[in-house]
Write a protein that holds these residues in place. Structure first.
Motif, PDB file in Angstrom:
ATOM      1  N   MET A   1       0.852  -1.179   0.000  1.00 12.76           N
ATOM      2  CA  MET A   1       0.000   0.000   0.000  1.00 12.76           C
ATOM      3  C   MET A   1       0.888   1.229   0.000  1.00 12.76           C
ATOM      4  O   MET A   1       2.029   1.180   0.452  1.00 12.76           O
ATOM      5  CB  MET A   1      -0.919  -0.022   1.215  1.00 12.76           C
ATOM      6  CG  MET A   1      -0.276   0.444   2.483  1.00 12.76           C
ATOM      7  SD  MET A   1      -1.414   0.482   3.855  1.00 12.76           S
ATOM      8  CE  MET A   1      -0.274   0.046   5.134  1.00 12.76           C
ATOM      9  N   LYS A   2       0.346   2.328  -0.489  1.00 12.22           N
ATOM     10  CA  LYS A   2       1.099   3.577  -0.538  1.00 12.22           C
ATOM     11  C   LYS A   2       0.473   4.589   0.416  1.00 12.22           C
ATOM     12  O   LYS A   2      -0.748   4.690   0.505  1.00 12.22           O
ATOM     13  CB  LYS A   2       1.096   4.142  -1.946  1.00 12.22           C
ATOM     14  CG  LYS A   2       1.895   3.305  -2.915  1.00 12.22           C
ATOM     15  CD  LYS A   2       1.904   3.924  -4.279  1.00 12.22           C
ATOM     16  CE  LYS A   2       2.679   3.027  -5.224  1.00 12.22           C
ATOM     17  NZ  LYS A   2       2.691   3.562  -6.581  1.00 12.22           N
ATOM     18  N   VAL A   3       1.348   5.298   1.129  1.00 21.71           N
ATOM     19  CA  VAL A   3       0.907   6.406   1.979  1.00 21.71           C
ATOM     20  C   VAL A   3       1.754   7.626   1.631  1.00 21.71           C
ATOM     21  O   VAL A   3       2.902   7.506   1.205  1.00 21.71           O
ATOM     22  CB  VAL A   3       1.020   6.087   3.496  1.00 21.71           C
ATOM     23  CG1 VAL A   3       0.141   4.925   3.874  1.00 21.71           C
ATOM     24  CG2 VAL A   3       2.446   5.828   3.900  1.00 21.71           C
ATOM     25  N   LYS A   4       1.162   8.787   1.793  1.00 25.33           N
ATOM     26  CA  LYS A   4       1.868  10.033   1.549  1.00 25.33           C
ATOM     27  C   LYS A   4       2.386  10.543   2.891  1.00 25.33           C
ATOM     28  O   LYS A   4       1.663  10.552   3.882  1.00 25.33           O
ATOM     29  CB  LYS A   4       0.935  11.061   0.927  1.00 25.33           C
ATOM     30  CG  LYS A   4       1.626  12.330   0.483  1.00 25.33           C
ATOM     31  CD  LYS A   4       0.668  13.275  -0.187  1.00 25.33           C
ATOM     32  CE  LYS A   4       0.273  12.690  -1.530  1.00 25.33           C
ATOM     33  NZ  LYS A   4      -0.533  13.635  -2.332  1.00 25.33           N
ATOM     34  N   VAL A   5       3.644  10.961   2.910  1.00 22.63           N
ATOM     35  CA  VAL A   5       4.254  11.509   4.120  1.00 22.63           C
ATOM     36  C   VAL A   5       4.591  12.964   3.856  1.00 22.63           C
ATOM     37  O   VAL A   5       5.229  13.286   2.842  1.00 22.63           O
ATOM     38  CB  VAL A   5       5.527  10.741   4.529  1.00 22.63           C
ATOM     39  CG1 VAL A   5       6.115  11.311   5.809  1.00 22.63           C
ATOM     40  CG2 VAL A   5       5.236   9.252   4.682  1.00 22.63           C
TER      41      VAL A   5
ATOM     42  N   GLU B   1       0.692  -4.274   3.731  1.00 26.79           N
ATOM     43  CA  GLU B   1      -0.640  -4.177   4.339  1.00 26.79           C
ATOM     44  C   GLU B   1      -0.536  -4.456   5.830  1.00 26.79           C
ATOM     45  O   GLU B   1       0.218  -5.330   6.262  1.00 26.79           O
ATOM     46  CB  GLU B   1      -1.599  -5.173   3.692  1.00 26.79           C
ATOM     47  CG  GLU B   1      -1.949  -4.853   2.264  1.00 26.79           C
ATOM     48  CD  GLU B   1      -2.739  -3.558   2.102  1.00 26.79           C
ATOM     49  OE1 GLU B   1      -3.592  -3.242   2.957  1.00 26.79           O
ATOM     50  OE2 GLU B   1      -2.490  -2.861   1.098  1.00 26.79           O
ATOM     51  N   GLY B   2      -1.282  -3.719   6.619  1.00 21.30           N
ATOM     52  CA  GLY B   2      -1.275  -3.901   8.066  1.00 21.30           C
ATOM     53  C   GLY B   2      -0.171  -3.156   8.783  1.00 21.30           C
ATOM     54  O   GLY B   2      -0.026  -3.267   9.998  1.00 21.30           O
ATOM     55  N   ALA B   3       0.622  -2.379   8.041  1.00 23.86           N
ATOM     56  CA  ALA B   3       1.717  -1.624   8.658  1.00 23.86           C
ATOM     57  C   ALA B   3       1.158  -0.536   9.570  1.00 23.86           C
ATOM     58  O   ALA B   3       0.088   0.016   9.328  1.00 23.86           O
ATOM     59  CB  ALA B   3       2.595  -1.001   7.580  1.00 23.86           C
TER      60      ALA B   3
ATOM     61  N   PHE C   1       1.467   5.755  17.530  1.00 23.11           N
ATOM     62  CA  PHE C   1       2.396   4.940  16.770  1.00 23.11           C
ATOM     63  C   PHE C   1       1.876   3.535  16.485  1.00 23.11           C
ATOM     64  O   PHE C   1       2.348   2.874  15.571  1.00 23.11           O
ATOM     65  CB  PHE C   1       3.744   4.869  17.484  1.00 23.11           C
ATOM     66  CG  PHE C   1       4.632   6.046  17.177  1.00 23.11           C
ATOM     67  CD1 PHE C   1       5.904   5.861  16.693  1.00 23.11           C
ATOM     68  CD2 PHE C   1       4.196   7.347  17.373  1.00 23.11           C
ATOM     69  CE1 PHE C   1       6.733   6.932  16.396  1.00 23.11           C
ATOM     70  CE2 PHE C   1       5.002   8.432  17.095  1.00 23.11           C
ATOM     71  CZ  PHE C   1       6.277   8.219  16.594  1.00 23.11           C
ATOM     72  N   ASP C   2       0.878   3.070  17.220  1.00 20.73           N
ATOM     73  CA  ASP C   2       0.369   1.715  16.994  1.00 20.73           C
ATOM     74  C   ASP C   2      -0.824   1.681  16.036  1.00 20.73           C
ATOM     75  O   ASP C   2      -1.376   0.624  15.762  1.00 20.73           O
ATOM     76  CB  ASP C   2       0.013   1.027  18.308  1.00 20.73           C
ATOM     77  CG  ASP C   2      -1.080   1.742  19.086  1.00 20.73           C
ATOM     78  OD1 ASP C   2      -1.500   2.852  18.699  1.00 20.73           O
ATOM     79  OD2 ASP C   2      -1.516   1.187  20.115  1.00 20.73           O
ATOM     80  N   GLU C   3      -1.207   2.828  15.480  1.00 17.84           N
ATOM     81  CA  GLU C   3      -2.327   2.872  14.532  1.00 17.84           C
ATOM     82  C   GLU C   3      -1.952   2.187  13.229  1.00 17.84           C
ATOM     83  O   GLU C   3      -0.865   2.390  12.691  1.00 17.84           O
ATOM     84  CB  GLU C   3      -2.746   4.308  14.242  1.00 17.84           C
ATOM     85  CG  GLU C   3      -3.492   4.950  15.376  1.00 17.84           C
ATOM     86  CD  GLU C   3      -4.076   6.305  15.017  1.00 17.84           C
ATOM     87  OE1 GLU C   3      -4.454   6.518  13.838  1.00 17.84           O
ATOM     88  OE2 GLU C   3      -4.144   7.145  15.911  1.00 17.84           O
ATOM     89  N   VAL C   4      -2.877   1.387  12.703  1.00 17.80           N
ATOM     90  CA  VAL C   4      -2.679   0.696  11.434  1.00 17.80           C
ATOM     91  C   VAL C   4      -3.016   1.654  10.292  1.00 17.80           C
ATOM     92  O   VAL C   4      -4.063   2.305  10.297  1.00 17.80           O
ATOM     93  CB  VAL C   4      -3.551  -0.577  11.355  1.00 17.80           C
ATOM     94  CG1 VAL C   4      -3.416  -1.243   9.999  1.00 17.80           C
ATOM     95  CG2 VAL C   4      -3.176  -1.545  12.478  1.00 17.80           C
TER      96      VAL C   4
END
Length: 87
Positions: free
Chosen positions: A1-5, A26-28, A68-71
């Motif tokens: 999956m892709k996320v924007k930082v 996935e699930g990161a 920090f533990d949010e998926v």
């Protein structure tokens, strides 16, 4: 999956960019993302995340403060910015 930082203030300087898209499994979690950022941008490891990364950085996910533990989910926008103080 892709996320924007998105990087703000000194984090922009450390990353050498204000924004980038990163690929995660996935699930990161946000913590997994932070680890990837540390691998990609060594200056983060040296200057920001020395002992307790949560104390050295504020994180938002899709416009709200995040833990920090949010998926993470595909397409999330994660912002890193320094802690603020004042009164």
């Amino acid at each position: 999956m892709k996320v924007k930082v998105r990087y703000f203030a000194r984090f922009r300087t450390l990353a050498g960019t204000s924004e980038e898209e990163l690929e995660l499994k996935e699930g990161a979690t946000i913590k997994d993302l932070v680890e990837l950022i540390k691998e990609k941008h060594s200056a983060f490891s040296e200057e920001v995340f020395e002992q307790n990364e949560e104390a050295d950085v504020n994180v938002s996910r899709n416009g709200r403060y995040a833990k920090f533990d949010e998926v993470l989910q595909e397409g999330d926008i994660v912002a890193l910015f320094p802690p603020t103080s004042g009164g």
